[in-house]
Design an enzyme around this catalytic site. Structure first.
Site: not given
Length: 746
Positions: A135, A459
């Site tokens: 990224d 998450d």
């Protein structure tokens, strides 16, 4: 006998009996309820401090109920890879997904070691494909991976030839002692050669990393010539390809840097994981996926077999969406001075969750069932209904790529590509399309399927979204440990990480994917949903503890009390002593030291009143639309040797001008001022109850917990609290004390 062997389960779950812990947990709960009862029925009158104390202690009691519920039914999972190998003629493919985001905070050599450990797994190479998401769009990361792929051609055969246990080179060569007198000459020679090659690889990567202009951006690196970290096209490179499908070859290795544009929100790690899922679905479409952070190296090369035992069990495995391996650390500082190693939490709380609907998704070290990520319900596995959806509906959910829709239909229908059909070089154009920014818009990605958006802690809501469909999760804790990672190396890194988690979890707690919504409108079991509150309410815990801490100082400054006097004082004293002795017993039982216990007790106070509190405020700003939260990456440090032995800064508190340290310094200054006012008798006199022993003991305990901050007031350099932070804290402390005094006079 053969049939009997076929009937044996691939894994077993054994519930542990911890009667003593249950008794003490219940005793602590009874003492908390007794303290609340005393407050409600006492004759002290409902003053504001008394009411605020009742409110905070009610929250502490609820939090203890959450912890007690999570710890009540601990379970361990035992897997049998030998039975799996006997029963299955062909093991299923597994896609390995690695994420990295910043070549400075996450040095490429760390990612390289993680990838090398994955390529060397004890699993058929033609069944594995490793995808690395960068990224940071850094040519350094691609360069490091290309160089590592050359080393892997010798490293992987070496590991398998000599059955090397630790397959991350930097850990193997620097942490594992070899007794050369007992080894064969051939092994010694190969060992020395491999070490020399790894040292050369490491130096080569680190030298390039240190240069202002690392190398010419030409050839395969030309695509990086006009790129910016936040503004660049999709870049996909196939670094390794097992074209012949060799069992003993090397797995595929693919580099991915998804497109980023200023006008599109990147959705941080969740966005990267969704791109990895789509690209891997196009190229290899394995029914199972492993996702790891760039610093989580494989510590047990047979971990895929252990996870497959759970996911492929004919009886219970079909209900399991993901298998979570505990996070443990190879470079944890002795006695955990910053409270970030989670040893006791994993042993007691998360193992307790394993006995319910399963542990929460921790964001790394997790094996996923691909069709569960695609939004499939457990009951749809047998029927395959979702795989038969018409193309129009699949387009609305999965996006406009026809090739990807075809692969998604395969995955939803329970079928996968055969090993002969897999070629990472295929579908490069389609892979670039599904990695582009606009691909997700108007689809279900990040909303109903994949990794969910809206929180920087992606998450927990992602895991809850899966469990609310009726899926279970399981812990996988083989011996040796499956993965080991890089623990935050200092106080600042720890605070950044804890603040990010608290902020993201608070946003999730008040969102539509909270545990409350999962229990009310989904299939999250009540006790399982309640156990997730242990994580989800971190930010709120910070608010209530800061209120309680401020209340203690208020009482000492104004000469009033919130604790009972006389015999009633023994209730909070007994509660405090029993809790501390009990937690010390828990730590000693699992082999941790008294200093480890104290460090964790101290840091739980510091972290809750600073990082979690600031994280909560950040989340409130986001939820109110005033500002968006910023995803701060935790710095990973690459050790040259194992552990912390040679680092002079190991365990020492360092400070900067972060708001987190402003809050902590303010709390310390307020309580020091309150104690001085109390000691010198400067507080006002009342005809009623004045400040008592309980308030003074609690304030003293708080100052002892904040002792590193007290030392920081007089420290120098990075070990001292910056003057700007002290000035801000002094102003806040003065305002608080003035408020308390003016409240008395009014």
């Amino acid at each position: 006998m053969a049939n009997q062997g076929q009937d044996l389960p691939l894994y077993e779950k054994i519930w542990l009996k911890r009667t003593f812990q249950r008794v003490v947990d219940t005793l602590i709960l009874l003492l908390l309820l007794l303290l609340l009862s005393y407050r409600v029925f006492s004759s002290n009158g409902f003053t504001f401090p008394w009411f605020l104390a009742l409110l905070c202690e009610s929250w502490f009691t609820f939090t203890w109920i959450v912890i007690l519920n999570a710890k009540w039914s601990p379970a361990v999972t035992i897997t049998h890879p030998d039975r799996l190998l006997q029963r299955v003629s062909e093991l299923p493919p597994v896609d390995l997904l690695v994420t990295t985001a910043d070549p400075v905070l996450e040095p490429p050599i760390i990612t390289v070691n993680t990838v090398l450990s994955l390529l060397a797994l004890d699993y058929p190479a033609n069944k594995l494909a490793c995808y690395v998401s960068d990224d940071g769009c850094s040519p350094l990361t691609l360069y490091a991976l290309v160089e590592a792929s050359k080393f892997a051609k010798l490293w992987v055969p070496f590991c398998k030839k000599y059955n090397v246990q630790v397959r991350a080179p930097f850990r193997y060569f620097y942490d594992v002692a070899t007794n050369e007198s007992e080894e064969q000459l051939e092994f010694k020679q190969e060992w020395l050669r491999m070490k020399e090659m790894y040292v050369n690889l490491s130096q080569k990567i680190e030298e390039v990393t240190r240069k202002t202009i690392p190398f010419q951006l030409d050839g395969e690196f030309a695509v990086f010539s006009n790129t910016d970290q936040r503004n660049h096209p999709s870049i996909i490179k196939v670094i390794l390809e097992n074209k012949d499908g060799l069992l003993d070859g090397l797995p595929h290795l693919i580099y991915i840097s998804r497109e980023k544009r200023p006008q599109y929100h990147p959705n941080y790690k969740a966005g990267a994981m969704n791109v990895l899922t789509r690209v891997s679905g196009l190229k290899t479409n394995a029914p199972f996926m492993l996702n790891v952070d760039c610093d989580m190296v494989v510590n047990n090369p047979k971990i895929v077999l252990h996870a497959m035992c759970i996911l492929m069990d004919s009886e219970k495995g079909k209900e399991v969406a993901f298998v979570q391996c505990f996070q443990q650390f190879y470079d944890g500082i002795k006695d955990d001075p910053f409270g970030n190693q989670w040893v006791a939490a994993f042993e007691y709380v998360i193992r307790g969750m394993a006995g319910l609907q399963g542990p929460f998704y921790a964001g790394t070290n997790t094996f996923h069932r691909r069709n569960a990520i695609y939004g499939l319900y457990p009951h749809e596995i047998e029927s395959g209904n979702k795989g038969k959806l018409v193309e129009k509906i699949l387009t609305q959910q999965f996006g406009s790529s026809k090739e990807f829709i075809k692969s998604a239909a395969h995955a939803l229908g329970g079928s996968a590509y055969s090993a002969n059909d897999i070629s990472p070089s295929n579908f490069l154009e389609a892979a670039t399309q599904v990695a582009n920014c606009e691909y997700e818009y108007g689809t279900s990605w990040g909303k109903q399927m994949g990794w969910l958006y809206g929180s920087i802690a992606e998450d927990v809501p992602t895991g809850l979204n899966i469990q609310r469909k009726g899926w279970r999760s399981e812990c996988c804790t083989p011996d040796p440990t499956a993965f080991t990672g890089c623990a935050p190396g200092g106080l600042l890194s720890t605070m950044i990480q804890q603040k990010r988690w608290a902020s993201g979890l608070t946003v999730a707690f008040f969102g539509k994917h909270s545990p409350v919504m999962g229990m009310l409108f989904g299939k999250v079991q009540f006790r399982a949903g309640l156990s997730v509150f242990w994580l989800a309410n971190w930010g709120l815990r910070g608010v209530f503890l800061v209120c309680y801490v401020a209340l203690l100082a208020y009482c000492m400054i104004n000469n009033t009390n919130i604790f009972p006097k006389g015999l009633g004082l023994w209730i909070p004293i007994a509660l405090f002593v029993i809790y501390k002795v009990y937690t010390l017993f828990e730590y000693l039982t699992i082999g941790l030291s008294i200093r480890h216990w104290w460090n964790n007790q101290r840091m739980s106070i510091i972290t809750t009143t600073t990082a979690w509190f600031v994280g909560f405020l950040s989340a409130m700003l986001k939820l109110s639309g005033i500002s968006d939260t910023v995803f701060e990456i935790t710095e990973k440090e690459h050790p040259t040797s194992g552990g912390d032995g040679n680092n002079a800064d190991a365990g020492r508190f360092t400070f900067d001008d972060s708001p987190v340290f402003v809050v902590g310094t303010t709390i310390l200054l307020v309580h020091l001022t309150a104690m001085l006012i109390n000691f010198w008798g400067l507080q006002p006199t009342h005809s009623g109850n004045g400040c008592g022993l309980g308030e003074f003991i609690c304030s003293t305990y708080l100052v002892v917990c904040y002792w590193p901050y007290l030392k920081g007031l007089f420290g120098r350099g990075k070990y001292g609290i910056p003057l700007s932070t002290m000035c801000k804290s002094a102003v806040f402390a003065f305002v608080f004390v003035h408020f308390c005094r003016s409240n008395v006079s009014s």
